[in-house]
Structure formats: C-alpha cells, structure tokens
Design an enzyme around this catalytic site. Structure first.
Site, PDB file in Angstrom:
ATOM      1  N   HIS A 194     -56.575 -12.948 -29.099  1.00 36.37           N
ATOM      2  CA  HIS A 194     -55.117 -12.912 -29.129  1.00 36.37           C
ATOM      3  C   HIS A 194     -54.580 -14.337 -29.156  1.00 36.37           C
ATOM      4  O   HIS A 194     -54.632 -15.036 -28.136  1.00 36.37           O
ATOM      5  CB  HIS A 194     -54.558 -12.204 -27.893  1.00 36.37           C
ATOM      6  CG  HIS A 194     -54.813 -10.733 -27.854  1.00 36.37           C
ATOM      7  ND1 HIS A 194     -55.068 -10.036 -26.692  1.00 36.37           N
ATOM      8  CD2 HIS A 194     -54.848  -9.819 -28.850  1.00 36.37           C
ATOM      9  CE1 HIS A 194     -55.241  -8.758 -26.963  1.00 36.37           C
ATOM     10  NE2 HIS A 194     -55.111  -8.601 -28.273  1.00 36.37           N
ATOM     11  N   TYR A 231     -57.281 -15.803 -24.170  1.00 39.39           N
ATOM     12  CA  TYR A 231     -58.417 -15.555 -23.273  1.00 39.39           C
ATOM     13  C   TYR A 231     -59.018 -14.161 -23.470  1.00 39.39           C
ATOM     14  O   TYR A 231     -59.589 -13.595 -22.537  1.00 39.39           O
ATOM     15  CB  TYR A 231     -58.012 -15.739 -21.795  1.00 39.39           C
ATOM     16  CG  TYR A 231     -57.379 -17.068 -21.511  1.00 39.39           C
ATOM     17  CD1 TYR A 231     -58.141 -18.223 -21.394  1.00 39.39           C
ATOM     18  CD2 TYR A 231     -55.997 -17.177 -21.393  1.00 39.39           C
ATOM     19  CE1 TYR A 231     -57.553 -19.455 -21.150  1.00 39.39           C
ATOM     20  CE2 TYR A 231     -55.394 -18.406 -21.140  1.00 39.39           C
ATOM     21  CZ  TYR A 231     -56.174 -19.540 -21.022  1.00 39.39           C
ATOM     22  OH  TYR A 231     -55.584 -20.756 -20.789  1.00 39.39           O
ATOM     23  N   HIS A 232     -58.919 -13.636 -24.694  1.00 38.47           N
ATOM     24  CA  HIS A 232     -59.415 -12.286 -24.948  1.00 38.47           C
ATOM     25  C   HIS A 232     -60.312 -12.222 -26.191  1.00 38.47           C
ATOM     26  O   HIS A 232     -60.119 -11.367 -27.059  1.00 38.47           O
ATOM     27  CB  HIS A 232     -58.238 -11.309 -25.136  1.00 38.47           C
ATOM     28  CG  HIS A 232     -57.246 -11.324 -24.025  1.00 38.47           C
ATOM     29  ND1 HIS A 232     -55.885 -11.160 -24.214  1.00 38.47           N
ATOM     30  CD2 HIS A 232     -57.416 -11.499 -22.683  1.00 38.47           C
ATOM     31  CE1 HIS A 232     -55.261 -11.227 -23.052  1.00 38.47           C
ATOM     32  NE2 HIS A 232     -56.167 -11.442 -22.110  1.00 38.47           N
ATOM     33  N   PRO A 233     -61.303 -13.088 -26.314  1.00 39.24           N
ATOM     34  CA  PRO A 233     -62.177 -13.011 -27.497  1.00 39.24           C
ATOM     35  C   PRO A 233     -63.045 -11.751 -27.464  1.00 39.24           C
ATOM     36  O   PRO A 233     -63.563 -11.372 -26.409  1.00 39.24           O
ATOM     37  CB  PRO A 233     -63.034 -14.278 -27.378  1.00 39.24           C
ATOM     38  CG  PRO A 233     -63.062 -14.581 -25.909  1.00 39.24           C
ATOM     39  CD  PRO A 233     -61.701 -14.173 -25.401  1.00 39.24           C
TER      40      PRO A 233
END
Length: 543
Positions: free
Chosen positions: A296, A470-472
């Site tokens: 994101h 912080y959402h890979p």
C-alpha cells in the site's frame, strides 16, 4: 545430532505464532518454531505508543532498502519489517482491520474457486480468534485469544477529523470490520486494556511452557532440505553454529513477504534462470517465486496548526518522562494511544462498496525519514493509503549467500492508475482540511505547499514523497494449478514440493484493502485447519 519434530515453522511472526500454537494446543504436535529475531522482552513492546521508538532505528526491525526506483527519480524507499518474536504484531501500530469483503472475491477466483477463500468462509476465523471489548454480534467474537479494543486516549484533532469528514459528506461508520468499511470512524486495535496484544500474547504465550513446543530465536535459516521432491528439514545458524532439524510431517514457511521467497529460492525453488545465475541447483522451476510484490503506497498532506492538537514532541525529553509516568501509574495519557486514532475509507469514483483510499489522521507532522522539507512543529498529517494498488514489483536474490538481504523492487507508482489515485488523494485531503472543524485548527499547508497546485506538480510531489504502508504481500501467491505464476495452491502447498506450505502474507494474490495483520492471522488459522483436516467453520453470510 539432528533433531526431529512433527512440524517445523520457519518464522515467528503473526502467522508463525498462530500456526505453532494451534498445532501444539489443538493437535498435540511436536513443533519447532524458528525466528530470526530476538525475544519480545522490551517493555516498549507492551506500550501502545512504544512502536514509534522502533521506527527511528531498532535491532527489532530490518530496514530493507529498495533498489533504485527509476519512476521515483532514483529514490530507494526503505521498507521496515519486523525482526522479533511476534513479527509485525509486536512492532506495528496495532490497527485491527479485516479488509473489504470484495477483496476476497479475487482470492476465490485466483484459487480456482477451491478452498473457500471468499470472505464468508474466512470471516468465522476472524471471529473465533477475537475477544472484542465492545462488539458481540454475528461478525465479532468475545471469547477468543486476540484482544481487540478501542482507544483509551484520543486527542481533540482526531474527533475534529471524524466530524470534518461527516461535514464533507462521508457517513460515520461505527465498525470498519462489520462487512462495510466505507465511512469515517475510530480505529480498533489489537490491545488488551492499556497493553498491546501481540500474536505472542494471544497465541504463543499460553502454550510456551508446553514441552511439545520448542521456540528458538536469533536463528537464520540457510535453506530447506528437500529430498526426492519432499521437504524433510531445515539447515539454520544460531550464534554462528550450524544446526539441522528434520520434520516427520510438514514444514510451514512464515518468514514474511521478503524472506519467504528468498528462502525458497536459496533452496532451489523459483525461476530456473534466476537460480542458475546464482549457481543454485534447481529443485522446482516456479517462476512466480518473488514476483507479484505489492504494498500500500502512502502519500500525505502536512499542515501546521494554530495550537497543539496532537502528539508533537510528546515522546522526547521531560514530556516523555511525564507521559511514561502517567501511563505506568494511571494507565492513561499519550502512551496509551498508538498515535493514529481515526481514519476513513473513501471512494473518489463513487463506488462506496469498494473504497480505494484509506485516509489516516496522524496528529503530528509525519512523513518518511528522507523527506527533509518540513521542520518539526505542531501539526497534523492526512495520510492517504492507496488500498487497491495496481503496481507490481519483485523480490530477487542478491547472491546465493543466505546472509545477504534480497533485492527488493516495490515499484511504487509504476502503474499510471496508482499515480492518478495518489494525485486525487492529495486533492481530497486538501478539501477535507478546508472543512470545519479542521479548518479552524489548520494554520498553513506545509506539504505539498501552496506552490504545488497543478496535477503535474502534485504528481511530482507524490513521486518524491511516496512511502510504504508497511503491508508488502504477494511474493508466493496462491493460484490454481494451471497458473504458471502461482507458487502455492488453494491449500497453500508449494507447487511441486510435498510437505511444504506457506502461511504468511506472501500467499496473498491481492492485498487486502486495509491493514494486513488481522488477515494474516486469520489465514494461518484457516490454513492449519485445512492442513489438519478439521471440519470447516460455518460461513458467515453478509447482510
């Protein structure tokens, strides 16, 4: 002498904690859990605001530098990931979000409509792990291990944000996790009273003394041992010493979106040309390993305020000491907050069933560390998180040495649709800041600034400041057997290798449209149930 277990779980993050705990507690299995980081023994881990200190530099995080991004003028954005028992659940902002029900339609389609990966079938796994402080209905549970609650401390600007969004025409939403996320409201947290509730707290700690569970930290796994197409064990290093452990049943990899594909590739599972270029013997040619990386991306509008309305300098000097004492003695004050108390899900295109922007109100001046344009001051930042990104990047090997970090290409804003969405998000944020009661608080827009008005100028600003959400996810994505780029099938088994599965965020075909931690835990819970042949939970029908 090599040790033997029923199951080996590689990675002690959110997925690994759920997986190991479920196997021990519910199936009496002998489990080895290996974590590259250390134990979660810092008191900061328990404090809701403690994670902010880690983002400024910590041994509990890997600060993964991207490869140069040509579409961002050569920038190398840093993507921090956890390196501690509990993973992201130990160091994140504790935001509890399930995503949009429509997100899982893509999962169901990707799986070939096998495995029941749509939202109604995943919802009961969310519900049964939840111990919600104030919601008890068909969508929320109250007797699970994971504590979920609201904030015990909020600053006035968070309320002003919620009010302004309603004035802007966005409805109030009392529960983003009730099946319809559109609207503005207050965030739920993985928090038990005034303390963080991590995956360690919720799942692992209750079984930590069970002799069937072995937890080892500061262990770097070198490779999976594969024999005749079957995963049989792992080779790992702890304090410089080489060890091997073998599995009687299965190995589950939960090392995360960057480390899971790296481990598979080091073990000979991946694109044959890439592996051969590093002198690695190919065990299974799976070209999708490391591909489909997405995250994101976030862009922000930063404003100064006429007075202190948030958390500026509350974590430094004498203020920090006072706030710490207030938290310890009374369980209140800024330390009891995660620093982000309200958000909104917006639809610039009018599709309220599928919002594309998650807008956070950060009661401080907040941007990525490499943005030097703004001096510290009292202010607020509206962070737009693009929850339906089209850009896709990759994770590849730097070398065949397991100690080397992988090469990470997040490809932020490489898809024209994402850049267009980012520009639109900046415009909307500006309009919201001109809506009362926020208008009465704002003194001046600091970034992008009054000189950045055209779409081209705003696009340039977005390329200069875009950062990770912080959402890979996605680098070992689930897919049907006929999909050449799928890495795991609908049962999360690695294609072509027996007794090897992936339960972490790397399995996601498409990222959920919100924070990912809750979904990772629910996926692991459901995946254990599938692996162990449990009766599926009754689906929850959406109204």
């Amino acid at each position: 002498m090599a040790e033997r277990f029923d199951y080996i779980v590689v990675g002690g993050g959110s997925a690994g904690c759920v997986t190991a705990a479920r196997l021990v507690r519910d199936h009496g299995a002998r489990v080895l859990l290996l974590e590259a980081g250390g134990r979660d023994n810092s008191p900061l881990f328990r404090m809701p605001a403690g994670f902010i200190k880690f983002l400024k530099g910590s041994r509990h995080l890997r600060f993964n530098e991207s490869v140069a991004q040509s579409q961002l003028g050569g920038r190398k954005p840093v993507i921090p990931t956890a390196k501690v028992l509990g993973g992201g659940s130990t160091v994140n902002a504790m935001v509890y979000m399930r995503g949009q029900p429509s997100d899982f339609e893509a999962w169901q389609e990707a799986s070939g409509y096998e495995g029941n990966w749509d939202f109604p079938h995943l919802a009961p796994y969310f519900k049964r792990m939840e111990r919600n402080e104030h919601l008890n209905n068909e969508m929320h549970g109250v007797d699970g291990p994971l504590a979920v609650s609201g904030h015990t401390h909020r600053v006035p600007v968070s309320h002003a944000f919620v009010s302004a969004l309603q004035g802007y025409g966005v409805r109030f939403n009392p529960d983003f996790n009730g099946g319809d996320p559109y609207g503005v409201g207050y965030i739920q947290l993985t928090k038990d009273g005034i303390r963080r509730c991590s995956a360690v707290d919720a799942f692992l700690r209750p079984v930590i003394e069970n002799p069937r569970l072995t937890v080892r930290t500061n262990c770097l796994v070198q490779k999976l041992e594969i024999e005749n197409g079957r995963a049989i064990g792992v080779t790992y290093f702890q304090q410089g010493k080489r060890h091997q452990a073998f599995s009687e049943a299965e190995i589950i990899v939960c090392a995360g979106t960057f480390e899971t594909p790296k481990l598979l590739m080091l073990s000979g599972i991946g694109d044959s040309r890439h592996l051969e270029s590093h002198g690695i013997k190919v065990v299974s040619n799976l070209p999708g390993v490391g591909q489909n990386l997405h995250d994101h991306p976030e862009v922000g509008v930063v404003s100064s305020t006429k007075r202190r309305v948030g958390y500026m300098n509350e974590d430094v000097g004498f203020k920090m000491v006072l706030n710490g004492l207030q938290y310890v003695i009374f369980g209140s004050g800024p330390v009891a907050s995660n620093g982000v108390e309200a958000c909104a899900f917006l639809s610039p295109n009018g599709d309220t069933a599928r919002p594309s922007i998650q807008l956070f109100c950060v009661p401080s001046v907040y941007l990525d560390a490499d943005v030097k344009d703004v001096k510290p001051t009292d202010g607020l930042t509206l962070i737009s998180c693009l929850v339906k990104p089209k850009s896709r990047g990759s994770v590849t090997l730097k070398s065949s040495d397991h100690r080397d970090a992988p090469l990470i290409d997040p490809a932020y804003l490489s898809a024209s649709e994402d850049l267009t969405s980012a520009v639109e998000a900046i415009k909307i944020s500006r309009e919201i800041l001109l809506t009362e009661p926020l208008l009465g608080l704002v003194q001046e827009e600091l970034l992008p600034g009054k000189m950045t008005m055209t779409d081209d100028d705003i696009a340039a600003y977005c390329r200069r400041t875009v950062k990770t959400g912080y959402h890979p996810v996605g680098t070992c994505r689930m897919g049907r057997d006929s999909d050449p780029m799928a890495v795991v099938n609908s049962n999360l088994q690695v294609k072509g290798i027996d007794n090897l599965r992936v339960f972490d965020a790397s399995m996601m075909p498409v990222v959920t449209s919100s924070n990912t931690n809750a979904t990772v835990m629910a996926v692991a819970d459901k995946a254990v149930a599938m692996m162990m042949g449990e009766m599926p939970l009754e689906p929850i029908a959406l109204k």
